[in-house]
Design a protein around this motif. Sequence first.
Motif, PDB file in Angstrom:
ATOM      1  N   PRO A 187       0.963  -1.189   0.013  1.00 38.43           N
ATOM      2  CA  PRO A 187       0.116   0.012  -0.105  1.00 38.43           C
ATOM      3  C   PRO A 187       0.927   1.315   0.096  1.00 38.43           C
ATOM      4  N   GLY A 188       0.282   2.314  -0.820  1.00 36.69           N
ATOM      5  CA  GLY A 188       1.059   3.807  -0.991  1.00 36.69           C
ATOM      6  C   GLY A 188       2.266   3.505  -1.757  1.00 36.69           C
ATOM      7  N   ASN A 189       2.268   2.535  -2.623  1.00 43.72           N
ATOM      8  CA  ASN A 189       3.408   2.585  -3.574  1.00 43.72           C
ATOM      9  C   ASN A 189       2.601   2.204  -5.198  1.00 43.72           C
ATOM     10  N   GLU A 190       1.385   2.404  -5.273  1.00 45.83           N
ATOM     11  CA  GLU A 190       0.970   2.194  -6.658  1.00 45.83           C
ATOM     12  C   GLU A 190       1.728   2.892  -7.959  1.00 45.83           C
ATOM     13  N   ASP A 191       2.495   3.899  -7.528  1.00 48.13           N
ATOM     14  CA  ASP A 191       3.124   4.530  -8.685  1.00 48.13           C
ATOM     15  C   ASP A 191       4.515   4.134  -8.557  1.00 48.13           C
ATOM     16  N   ILE A 192       4.891   3.108  -7.778  1.00 48.06           N
ATOM     17  CA  ILE A 192       6.208   2.447  -8.021  1.00 48.06           C
ATOM     18  C   ILE A 192       6.308   1.542  -9.119  1.00 48.06           C
ATOM     19  N   SER A 193       7.116   1.351  -9.992  1.00 45.98           N
ATOM     20  CA  SER A 193       7.309   0.415 -10.906  1.00 45.98           C
ATOM     21  C   SER A 193       7.505  -0.919 -10.112  1.00 45.98           C
ATOM     22  N   LEU A 194       6.734  -2.176 -10.522  1.00 45.16           N
ATOM     23  CA  LEU A 194       7.270  -3.392 -10.179  1.00 45.16           C
ATOM     24  C   LEU A 194       8.440  -3.865 -10.721  1.00 45.16           C
ATOM     25  N   PRO A 195       9.220  -4.722 -10.177  1.00 47.10           N
ATOM     26  CA  PRO A 195      10.605  -5.197 -10.811  1.00 47.10           C
ATOM     27  C   PRO A 195      10.218  -5.660 -12.258  1.00 47.10           C
ATOM     28  N   ARG A 196      11.248  -5.464 -13.262  1.00 45.49           N
ATOM     29  CA  ARG A 196      11.083  -5.960 -14.487  1.00 45.49           C
ATOM     30  C   ARG A 196      12.545  -5.995 -15.103  1.00 45.49           C
ATOM     31  N   LYS A 197      12.485  -6.783 -16.250  1.00 46.36           N
ATOM     32  CA  LYS A 197      13.528  -6.899 -17.144  1.00 46.36           C
ATOM     33  C   LYS A 197      13.768  -5.907 -17.974  1.00 46.36           C
ATOM     34  N   MET A 198      14.995  -5.182 -18.306  1.00 47.31           N
ATOM     35  CA  MET A 198      14.944  -4.199 -19.364  1.00 47.31           C
ATOM     36  C   MET A 198      15.236  -4.842 -20.781  1.00 47.31           C
ATOM     37  N   SER A 199      15.830  -5.855 -20.752  1.00 45.88           N
ATOM     38  CA  SER A 199      15.783  -6.689 -22.041  1.00 45.88           C
ATOM     39  C   SER A 199      15.426  -8.178 -22.077  1.00 45.88           C
ATOM     40  N   GLU A 200      15.256  -8.542 -23.130  1.00 45.32           N
ATOM     41  CA  GLU A 200      14.704  -9.914 -23.346  1.00 45.32           C
ATOM     42  C   GLU A 200      15.564 -10.983 -22.665  1.00 45.32           C
ATOM     43  N   LEU A 201      16.965 -10.740 -22.725  1.00 46.74           N
ATOM     44  CA  LEU A 201      17.652 -12.006 -22.194  1.00 46.74           C
ATOM     45  C   LEU A 201      18.325 -11.475 -20.763  1.00 46.74           C
ATOM     46  N   ALA A 202      17.924 -10.374 -20.201  1.00 48.81           N
ATOM     47  CA  ALA A 202      18.450 -10.047 -18.864  1.00 48.81           C
ATOM     48  C   ALA A 202      17.908 -10.935 -17.907  1.00 48.81           C
ATOM     49  N   SER A 203      19.129 -11.163 -17.050  1.00 47.61           N
ATOM     50  CA  SER A 203      19.005 -12.421 -15.962  1.00 47.61           C
ATOM     51  C   SER A 203      18.525 -11.571 -14.620  1.00 47.61           C
ATOM     52  N   GLY A 204      18.524 -10.251 -14.609  1.00 45.31           N
ATOM     53  CA  GLY A 204      17.970  -9.581 -13.273  1.00 45.31           C
ATOM     54  C   GLY A 204      16.683  -8.713 -13.718  1.00 45.31           C
ATOM     55  N   PHE A 205      15.979  -8.545 -12.697  1.00 46.82           N
ATOM     56  CA  PHE A 205      14.802  -7.724 -12.735  1.00 46.82           C
ATOM     57  C   PHE A 205      15.143  -6.250 -11.885  1.00 46.82           C
ATOM     58  N   ASP A 206      15.099  -5.220 -12.558  1.00 50.51           N
ATOM     59  CA  ASP A 206      15.429  -3.832 -11.976  1.00 50.51           C
ATOM     60  C   ASP A 206      14.494  -3.737 -10.926  1.00 50.51           C
ATOM     61  N   ILE A 207      14.826  -3.136  -9.615  1.00 56.33           N
ATOM     62  CA  ILE A 207      14.093  -2.824  -8.393  1.00 56.33           C
ATOM     63  C   ILE A 207      14.096  -1.230  -8.583  1.00 56.33           C
ATOM     64  N   TYR A 208      13.156  -0.575  -8.158  1.00 58.80           N
ATOM     65  CA  TYR A 208      12.746   0.639  -7.940  1.00 58.80           C
ATOM     66  C   TYR A 208      12.713   1.271  -6.600  1.00 58.80           C
ATOM     67  N   ALA A 209      13.185   2.330  -6.384  1.00 56.90           N
ATOM     68  CA  ALA A 209      13.356   2.792  -4.897  1.00 56.90           C
ATOM     69  C   ALA A 209      11.730   3.312  -4.661  1.00 56.90           C
ATOM     70  N   ALA A 210      11.404   2.967  -3.515  1.00 54.81           N
ATOM     71  CA  ALA A 210      10.158   3.505  -3.083  1.00 54.81           C
ATOM     72  C   ALA A 210      10.011   4.322  -1.815  1.00 54.81           C
ATOM     73  N   VAL A 211      11.007   5.239  -1.768  1.00 56.56           N
ATOM     74  CA  VAL A 211      11.431   6.167  -0.805  1.00 56.56           C
ATOM     75  C   VAL A 211      10.372   7.173  -0.708  1.00 56.56           C
ATOM     76  N   SER A 212       9.724   7.929   0.264  1.00 50.45           N
ATOM     77  CA  SER A 212       8.859   8.719   0.188  1.00 50.45           C
ATOM     78  C   SER A 212       9.151   9.956   0.133  1.00 50.45           C
ATOM     79  N   GLU A 213      10.732  10.461   0.297  1.00 50.93           N
ATOM     80  CA  GLU A 213      11.112  11.612  -0.292  1.00 50.93           C
ATOM     81  C   GLU A 213      12.599  11.363  -0.770  1.00 50.93           C
ATOM     82  N   PRO A 214      13.299  12.194  -1.508  1.00 48.83           N
ATOM     83  CA  PRO A 214      14.628  11.752  -1.876  1.00 48.83           C
ATOM     84  C   PRO A 214      15.276  11.853  -0.672  1.00 48.83           C
ATOM     85  N   VAL A 215      16.449  10.573  -0.877  1.00 49.07           N
ATOM     86  CA  VAL A 215      17.496  10.332   0.175  1.00 49.07           C
ATOM     87  C   VAL A 215      18.786  10.710  -0.393  1.00 49.07           C
ATOM     88  N   VAL A 216      19.677  11.293   0.367  1.00 44.65           N
ATOM     89  CA  VAL A 216      20.827  11.765  -0.155  1.00 44.65           C
ATOM     90  C   VAL A 216      21.720  10.855   0.696  1.00 44.65           C
TER      91      VAL A 216
END
Length: 151
Positions: A13-42
């Motif tokens: 909940p609260g992360n409807e705007d965050i992309s779910l993990p996905r492969k960026m190419s057909e043969l990629a072995s990894g699924f990219d993970i996206y930051a679900a930070v509520s505000e920028p983290v330095v």
Amino acid sequence: MSNPFEVQIKRLPGNEDISLPRKMSELASGFDIYAAVSEPVVLQPGERALVPSGFALAMPAQLEAQIRPRSGLALKHGITSLNSPGTIDADYRGEVKVLLINHGQEPFTIERNERIAQLVFQQVPHVQLQQVDELDDTVRGAGGFGHTGTN
């Protein structure tokens, strides 16, 4: 090709705007993970942070998920996963989080929905440890930590 393993993913909940993990190419072995930070983290040089992903997983007992760095972030900014690879066990149901560290020389800002790491699934063999009094000898023996090379 064998049948794929089914891995369930739940957007938290609260992360409807965050992309779910996905492969960026057909043969990629990894699924990219996206930051679900509520505000920028330095992240200052040498600083680390546990970054939420906005999702949880349920996978079969034969799998583990590994969190690995993104090569582009490592090369360009010195940002990497501190405990690489991080392991997510099949019985863990909490939010997937990524432990990032800034090995670079400049502060780095993690923005919401920015790609921060990758998720790679691996099969885990069923292993049964057997205690013994003696181990078989090998040529290498107990040599370690650089024992097999000159550098």
